[in-house]
Design a protein around this motif. Structure first.
Motif, PDB file in Angstrom:
ATOM      1  N   THR A 112       0.873  -1.094  -0.040  1.00 33.30           N
ATOM      2  CA  THR A 112       0.042   0.085   0.113  1.00 33.30           C
ATOM      3  C   THR A 112       1.005   1.264  -0.048  1.00 33.30           C
ATOM      4  O   THR A 112       2.080   1.146   0.616  1.00 33.30           O
ATOM      5  CB  THR A 112      -0.726   0.071   1.362  1.00 33.30           C
ATOM      6  OG1 THR A 112      -0.021  -0.236   2.379  1.00 33.30           O
ATOM      7  CG2 THR A 112      -2.056  -0.917   1.228  1.00 33.30           C
ATOM      8  N   SER A 113       0.110   2.402  -0.363  1.00 34.83           N
ATOM      9  CA  SER A 113       1.089   3.968  -0.686  1.00 34.83           C
ATOM     10  C   SER A 113       1.275   4.064   0.992  1.00 34.83           C
ATOM     11  O   SER A 113       0.495   3.595   1.969  1.00 34.83           O
ATOM     12  CB  SER A 113       0.284   4.667  -1.238  1.00 34.83           C
ATOM     13  OG  SER A 113      -0.872   4.992  -0.565  1.00 34.83           O
ATOM     14  N   ALA A 114       2.252   5.012   1.196  1.00 27.71           N
ATOM     15  CA  ALA A 114       2.293   5.723   2.458  1.00 27.71           C
ATOM     16  C   ALA A 114       1.111   6.291   3.177  1.00 27.71           C
ATOM     17  O   ALA A 114       1.020   6.480   4.286  1.00 27.71           O
ATOM     18  CB  ALA A 114       3.707   6.426   2.261  1.00 27.71           C
ATOM     19  N   GLU A 115       0.332   6.830   2.044  1.00 27.23           N
ATOM     20  CA  GLU A 115      -0.632   7.501   2.472  1.00 27.23           C
ATOM     21  C   GLU A 115      -1.841   6.537   3.021  1.00 27.23           C
ATOM     22  O   GLU A 115      -2.506   7.097   4.099  1.00 27.23           O
ATOM     23  CB  GLU A 115      -1.359   8.624   1.215  1.00 27.23           C
ATOM     24  CG  GLU A 115      -2.242   9.431   1.798  1.00 27.23           C
ATOM     25  CD  GLU A 115      -3.285   9.953   0.414  1.00 27.23           C
ATOM     26  OE1 GLU A 115      -2.850   9.745  -0.720  1.00 27.23           O
ATOM     27  OE2 GLU A 115      -4.233  10.578   0.789  1.00 27.23           O
ATOM     28  N   VAL A 116      -2.119   5.480   2.397  1.00 26.70           N
ATOM     29  CA  VAL A 116      -2.699   4.441   2.845  1.00 26.70           C
ATOM     30  C   VAL A 116      -2.506   4.016   4.314  1.00 26.70           C
ATOM     31  O   VAL A 116      -3.145   3.724   5.314  1.00 26.70           O
ATOM     32  CB  VAL A 116      -3.086   3.448   1.814  1.00 26.70           C
ATOM     33  CG1 VAL A 116      -3.764   2.143   2.420  1.00 26.70           C
ATOM     34  CG2 VAL A 116      -3.797   3.810   0.894  1.00 26.70           C
ATOM     35  N   LYS A 117      -1.005   3.705   4.472  1.00 27.71           N
ATOM     36  CA  LYS A 117      -0.696   3.270   5.643  1.00 27.71           C
ATOM     37  C   LYS A 117      -0.694   4.117   6.859  1.00 27.71           C
ATOM     38  O   LYS A 117      -0.972   3.812   8.029  1.00 27.71           O
ATOM     39  CB  LYS A 117       1.057   3.075   5.687  1.00 27.71           C
ATOM     40  CG  LYS A 117       1.310   1.681   4.865  1.00 27.71           C
ATOM     41  CD  LYS A 117       2.772   1.456   4.728  1.00 27.71           C
ATOM     42  CE  LYS A 117       3.385   0.191   4.037  1.00 27.71           C
ATOM     43  NZ  LYS A 117       3.183   0.518   2.618  1.00 27.71           N
ATOM     44  N   ALA A 118      -0.669   5.496   6.435  1.00 28.15           N
ATOM     45  CA  ALA A 118      -0.865   6.488   7.552  1.00 28.15           C
ATOM     46  C   ALA A 118      -2.618   6.575   7.969  1.00 28.15           C
ATOM     47  O   ALA A 118      -2.567   7.033   9.062  1.00 28.15           O
ATOM     48  CB  ALA A 118      -0.588   7.984   7.013  1.00 28.15           C
ATOM     49  N   GLU A 119      -3.264   6.080   7.161  1.00 32.22           N
ATOM     50  CA  GLU A 119      -4.623   5.758   7.787  1.00 32.22           C
ATOM     51  C   GLU A 119      -4.919   4.532   8.270  1.00 32.22           C
ATOM     52  O   GLU A 119      -6.236   4.107   8.659  1.00 32.22           O
ATOM     53  CB  GLU A 119      -5.585   5.801   6.208  1.00 32.22           C
ATOM     54  CG  GLU A 119      -5.606   7.441   5.800  1.00 32.22           C
ATOM     55  CD  GLU A 119      -6.510   8.328   6.616  1.00 32.22           C
ATOM     56  OE1 GLU A 119      -7.217   8.025   7.314  1.00 32.22           O
ATOM     57  OE2 GLU A 119      -6.066   9.487   6.331  1.00 32.22           O
ATOM     58  N   GLU A 287       4.614  14.283   8.563  1.00 31.82           N
ATOM     59  CA  GLU A 287       3.407  13.889   9.056  1.00 31.82           C
ATOM     60  C   GLU A 287       2.897  12.620   8.435  1.00 31.82           C
ATOM     61  O   GLU A 287       2.431  11.509   9.384  1.00 31.82           O
ATOM     62  CB  GLU A 287       2.356  14.876   8.430  1.00 31.82           C
ATOM     63  CG  GLU A 287       1.104  15.084   9.370  1.00 31.82           C
ATOM     64  CD  GLU A 287      -0.017  14.733   8.594  1.00 31.82           C
ATOM     65  OE1 GLU A 287      -0.108  14.716   7.355  1.00 31.82           O
ATOM     66  OE2 GLU A 287      -1.177  14.003   9.210  1.00 31.82           O
ATOM     67  N   VAL A 288       3.073  12.446   7.213  1.00 30.24           N
ATOM     68  CA  VAL A 288       2.599  11.162   6.719  1.00 30.24           C
ATOM     69  C   VAL A 288       3.660   9.825   7.159  1.00 30.24           C
ATOM     70  O   VAL A 288       3.101   8.926   7.772  1.00 30.24           O
ATOM     71  CB  VAL A 288       2.642  10.921   4.965  1.00 30.24           C
ATOM     72  CG1 VAL A 288       2.662   9.648   4.497  1.00 30.24           C
ATOM     73  CG2 VAL A 288       1.345  11.581   4.539  1.00 30.24           C
TER      74      VAL A 288
END
Ligand code: 13P
Ligand code: SF4
Length: 301
Positions: A112-119, A287-288
């Protein structure tokens, strides 16, 4: 000087370490410091004392290395080395899915992308997905993403009822269908069949698969098996290492055309250029990275 020698010289000059996923071409695996699956390489990226990490794999893997080692320079030799599975869900889509299931635990496969991991609350790989789901209290709903075949395998193994699956898949593994298994079984009767849980055949032909294993699980199995013939259902790059480890077993690809074009974008030339010009550097916002790291650290632990 040969290309491999040039890579090794630049690696020393740059104080770099080369990580190679099991699906990379043989000549990359042979010059890499570490070869393995996503979980193993994430650990090696974190432990390494080197200043530069060259990740010969795909983008989400290099992003994972950067999140775990933000002080290091993490390089991906080809920025087009993406992943169809990782692209199957965006941060925006996940936020919307979460809003439909407030309080649910989000378990994201490492693809998964870093943005999805952050969620996400937890990250997992194919080798520890079952264990991570088992640790979540049974009354809590789970959103599992993005691979539906891995999710279905985890759901069957754990018997978990309140687990919702995102319908993403890997276009390389999804093509390995129950018919593929039946056809190859007829050609190689008696051969053991080992399959990666991203395969389409792991759901509908589950009973025909002898073992479901991550890529490193397959490596360990190959080291130990005494079977004369084993069929391997995953990307064929893994056969290089498997065959080197065990010359007395015949390893047969379930689908000889199972080649991941993203993984195969990496070449020795691109690794040389990457080390020489320090490109292409993975850059993520603090932040991410901070939010994604929490989910990843639970996976590494
Ligand atoms: P592993 O985690 O088993 O290495 O798998 C990663 C991958 O991309 C499989 O397609
Ligand atoms: Fe992604 Fe599939 Fe390639 Fe693995 S094999 S990197 S899941 S597209």
């Amino acid at each position: 000087m040969t290309l491999s020698e040039e890579v090794l010289r630049l690696k020393k000059e740059r104080d770099a370490v080369i990580l190679s996923h099991n699906y990379q071409i043989g000549e990359i695996q042979d010059i890499a410091d570490f070869v393995g699956d996503s979980l193993y390489l994430s650990r090696k990226a974190k432990e390494s004392k080197a200043k530069v990490i060259v990740f010969s794999g795909v983008k989400f893997m290099a992003e994972t290395a950067k999140i775990l080692s933000p002080e290091k320079t993490v390089l991906l030799p080809d920025l087009e080395a993406g992943c169809s599975l990782s692209d199957s869900i965006t941060g925006e889509q996940l936020r919307s899915w979460k809003s439909e299931h407030p309080g649910a635990a989000v378990v994201s496969y490492v693809n998964t992308s870093a943005e999805v991991k952050a969620e996400s609350d937890f990250c997992c790989t194919s080798s520890n997905a079952v264990e991570i789901v088992r640790r979540i209290p049974t009354e809590r709903e789970i959103l599992f993403l993005p691979d539906m075949f891995l999710g279905d395998y985890v759901r069957r193994t754990t018997g978990r009822q309140n687990m919702h699956l995102w319908t993403g898949d890997c276009f390389v593994h999804t093509r390995m269908r129950p018919e593929t298994v039946r056809r190859q079984r007829a050609l190689h009767p008696g051969a053991e069949l080992i399959a990666h849980p991203e395969c389409g055949c792991t759901t509908e032909a589950l009973s025909e698969v002898d073992r479901i294993l991550s890529t490193d699980g397959m490596i360990r199995f190959a080291q130990e098996t005494r079977d004369p013939q084993v069929m391997v259902a995953t990307e064929i790059g893994i056969l290089h290492r498997i065959r080197k480890l065990n010359a007395s077993t015949e390893f047969i690809p379930l689908a000889p055309d199972a080649i991941c074009p993203f993984m195969k974008r990496n070449t020795l030339e691109k690794i040389r250029d990457s080390l020489r010009d320090l490109k292409f550097e993975i850059q993520l916002t603090p932040e991410v990275m901070d939010r994604a790291r929490k989910a990843l650290e639970r996976m590494i632990a």
